[in-house]
Design an enzyme around this catalytic site. Sequence first.
Site, mmCIF file in Angstrom:
data_model
loop_
_atom_site.group_PDB
_atom_site.id
_atom_site.type_symbol
_atom_site.label_atom_id
_atom_site.label_comp_id
_atom_site.label_asym_id
_atom_site.label_seq_id
_atom_site.Cartn_x
_atom_site.Cartn_y
_atom_site.Cartn_z
ATOM 1 N N ASP A 148 -9.486 -13.956 -45.751
ATOM 2 C CA ASP A 148 -8.207 -14.268 -45.117
ATOM 3 C C ASP A 148 -7.062 -13.715 -45.954
ATOM 4 O OD1 ASP A 148 -6.753 -16.238 -43.038
ATOM 5 O OD2 ASP A 148 -5.750 -16.367 -44.981
ATOM 6 N N TYR B 223 1.545 -11.849 -48.150
ATOM 7 C CA TYR B 223 0.872 -12.115 -49.422
ATOM 8 C C TYR B 223 0.963 -10.906 -50.357
ATOM 9 C CZ TYR B 223 -1.589 -15.900 -46.886
ATOM 10 O OH TYR B 223 -1.926 -16.990 -46.134
ATOM 11 N N LYS C 217 -2.171 -11.604 -40.907
ATOM 12 C CA LYS C 217 -1.136 -12.340 -40.171
ATOM 13 C C LYS C 217 0.142 -11.530 -40.028
ATOM 14 C CE LYS C 217 -3.031 -16.419 -42.428
ATOM 15 N NZ LYS C 217 -3.518 -15.749 -43.653
ATOM 16 N N HIS D 138 1.963 -15.804 -38.143
ATOM 17 C CA HIS D 138 1.961 -16.637 -39.342
ATOM 18 C C HIS D 138 2.789 -17.920 -39.172
ATOM 19 C CE1 HIS D 138 1.325 -16.037 -43.937
ATOM 20 N NE2 HIS D 138 1.249 -17.304 -43.630
#
Length: 315
Positions: free
Chosen positions: A47, A52, A77, A110
């Site tokens: 994931d 990120y 996402k 997200h």
Amino acid sequence: MASNAQKTFKLATGAKIPAIGLGTWQDEAAQEAAVLVALQAGYRHIDTARCYGTEPAVGKAIKQSGVPRSEIFVTSKLWNNKHHPDDVAQALQMSLDDLGLDYLDLFLMHWPVAFKRGDDLFPSDKDGNLITDDIDYVDTYKAMEGLVKSGKAKAIGISNFSRKEVERLLANATIKPAVHQMELHPWLQQEDFYQFHREQDIHVTQYSPFGNQNEIYGSREKHGQLVNDKTLVEIGKKYGKTSNQVALAWGIAHGRSVIPKSKSPERIMQNFDIAFELDPTDIQKIDHIDKKLRFNDSSKDFGYELFTDLDGKQK
């Protein structure tokens, strides 16, 4: 019966999502090694997310691992700055390019909140306040539906939505979300909300399966750490397992996938070592330690009220 580590859950699309995955939030520099360790240990569910900053590292690890692409379930996402329908396909392509992949197994929205369009992940004004945009998440989601038709995303879904937001999406969408990824752990069980998803055949993935003490969400009253919860610790002793492993097994026993995050090789392998089934009585004991305690609430930072009708909404 497959052990928890090898267990999968069937999505409404017919695809199978592995019960345990590796979360890759933060520690960008450590993620390539972490993902490689995870894939070598047997993980088949990774994931990540655009915000990120770990997609390139994840992609390198997948390539190095030698594990066939078809065997790995990869989730990423859509970030809040790419909610405009005209930006969605480009956003997915950017993620695919960084991951070095031709498709995602799952692409999630997200958050239900849009930021100002552009390449800045956190667009802000001169005072440092985030600049949001008035883009309807339903319109964003409809653009995501086109990604399924293109084959670039095998499935689409959502993350961090309230119940009324999910209901509104279901009333307007052509393709039902395959997955809703949400904060869920023994201290925030959201039982009614979870049952709603079961009725709608929307799979739930638990993020922060051990709770979260991350200061990024602002200081708040400390409740200790979930992993030190005496119920989880005692049950762990019975099986010769850690409280972390018990928390993961509990989530999986309820039919949810779990995505613990770690950069420690030992912890990554320990989290995967959950080839045990909890007795129904132990599951019930954990069901009774719900504190309705939500650790992740970005409402203040985002200037958007999240989780308004859910347990654990921070006042």
